[in-house]
Design a protein around this motif. Structure first.
Motif, PDB file in Angstrom:
ATOM      1  N   THR A 174      73.201  26.428 -67.946  1.00 55.12           N
ATOM      2  CA  THR A 174      74.532  26.053 -68.413  1.00 55.12           C
ATOM      3  C   THR A 174      74.972  27.064 -69.465  1.00 55.12           C
ATOM      4  O   THR A 174      74.144  27.819 -70.003  1.00 55.12           O
ATOM      5  N   ARG A 175      76.236  27.057 -69.757  1.00 55.07           N
ATOM      6  CA  ARG A 175      76.719  27.933 -70.838  1.00 55.07           C
ATOM      7  C   ARG A 175      76.049  27.572 -72.148  1.00 55.07           C
ATOM      8  O   ARG A 175      75.696  28.445 -72.937  1.00 55.07           O
TER       9      ARG A 175
ATOM     10  N   ALA B 140      73.870  30.231 -74.313  1.00 49.97           N
ATOM     11  CA  ALA B 140      74.320  30.518 -75.680  1.00 49.97           C
ATOM     12  C   ALA B 140      73.211  30.224 -76.691  1.00 49.97           C
ATOM     13  O   ALA B 140      72.938  31.037 -77.581  1.00 49.97           O
ATOM     14  N   ALA B 141      72.554  29.081 -76.537  1.00 48.04           N
ATOM     15  CA  ALA B 141      71.470  28.715 -77.456  1.00 48.04           C
ATOM     16  C   ALA B 141      70.285  29.661 -77.316  1.00 48.04           C
ATOM     17  O   ALA B 141      69.688  30.065 -78.317  1.00 48.04           O
ATOM     18  N   ASN B 142      69.952  30.032 -76.079  1.00 48.42           N
ATOM     19  CA  ASN B 142      68.799  30.905 -75.835  1.00 48.42           C
ATOM     20  C   ASN B 142      68.976  32.295 -76.428  1.00 48.42           C
ATOM     21  O   ASN B 142      67.993  32.925 -76.832  1.00 48.42           O
TER      22      ASN B 142
ATOM     23  N   ASN C  15      77.371  32.144 -80.127  1.00 48.36           N
ATOM     24  CA  ASN C  15      78.225  30.973 -80.248  1.00 48.36           C
ATOM     25  C   ASN C  15      78.756  30.589 -78.874  1.00 48.36           C
ATOM     26  O   ASN C  15      79.180  31.449 -78.097  1.00 48.36           O
ATOM     27  N   LEU C  16      78.755  29.290 -78.549  1.00 49.99           N
ATOM     28  CA  LEU C  16      79.207  28.813 -77.242  1.00 49.99           C
ATOM     29  C   LEU C  16      80.640  29.246 -76.946  1.00 49.99           C
ATOM     30  O   LEU C  16      80.942  29.709 -75.842  1.00 49.99           O
TER      31      LEU C  16
ATOM     32  N   ILE D  67      83.796  35.259 -73.331  1.00 51.62           N
ATOM     33  CA  ILE D  67      83.261  36.431 -72.642  1.00 51.62           C
ATOM     34  C   ILE D  67      83.273  36.190 -71.139  1.00 51.62           C
ATOM     35  O   ILE D  67      83.776  37.011 -70.370  1.00 51.62           O
ATOM     36  N   GLU D  68      82.729  35.063 -70.705  1.00 50.45           N
ATOM     37  CA  GLU D  68      82.651  34.786 -69.261  1.00 50.45           C
ATOM     38  C   GLU D  68      84.021  34.686 -68.601  1.00 50.45           C
ATOM     39  O   GLU D  68      84.165  35.042 -67.434  1.00 50.45           O
TER      40      GLU D  68
END
Length: 70
Positions: free
Chosen positions: A22-23, A27-29, A33-34, A40-41
């Motif tokens: 998932t986004r 982002a966490a990995n 920032n989400l 970006i995506e």
């Protein structure tokens, strides 16, 4: 010369989906920032080089795979 454009943004989303992330997970990995990842995506923002490195690492791909236009 490396050109980072909206095609790169679409590839980031493609590889994320291919890896069933998932986004939020990506982002966490990678420590982004989400909201930044979403921008970006969707092509609203082009990733900075340090973000590109983080994203490539988190997706298990090379930077070349994200930016190569061949």
């Amino acid at each position: 010369m490396i050109i980072i454009d909206k095609t790169v943004c679409r590839r980031i989303a493609h590889y994320r989906e291919k890896r069933n992330l998932t986004r939020e997970e990506l982002a966490a990995n990678v420590g982004i920032n989400l909201k930044s990842l979403i921008n970006i995506e969707t092509g609203l923002r082009i990733p900075r080089i340090n973000e590109l490195v983080q994203l490539a690492t988190g997706l298990g791909v090379s930077i070349d795979e994200l930016v190569n236009n061949e």
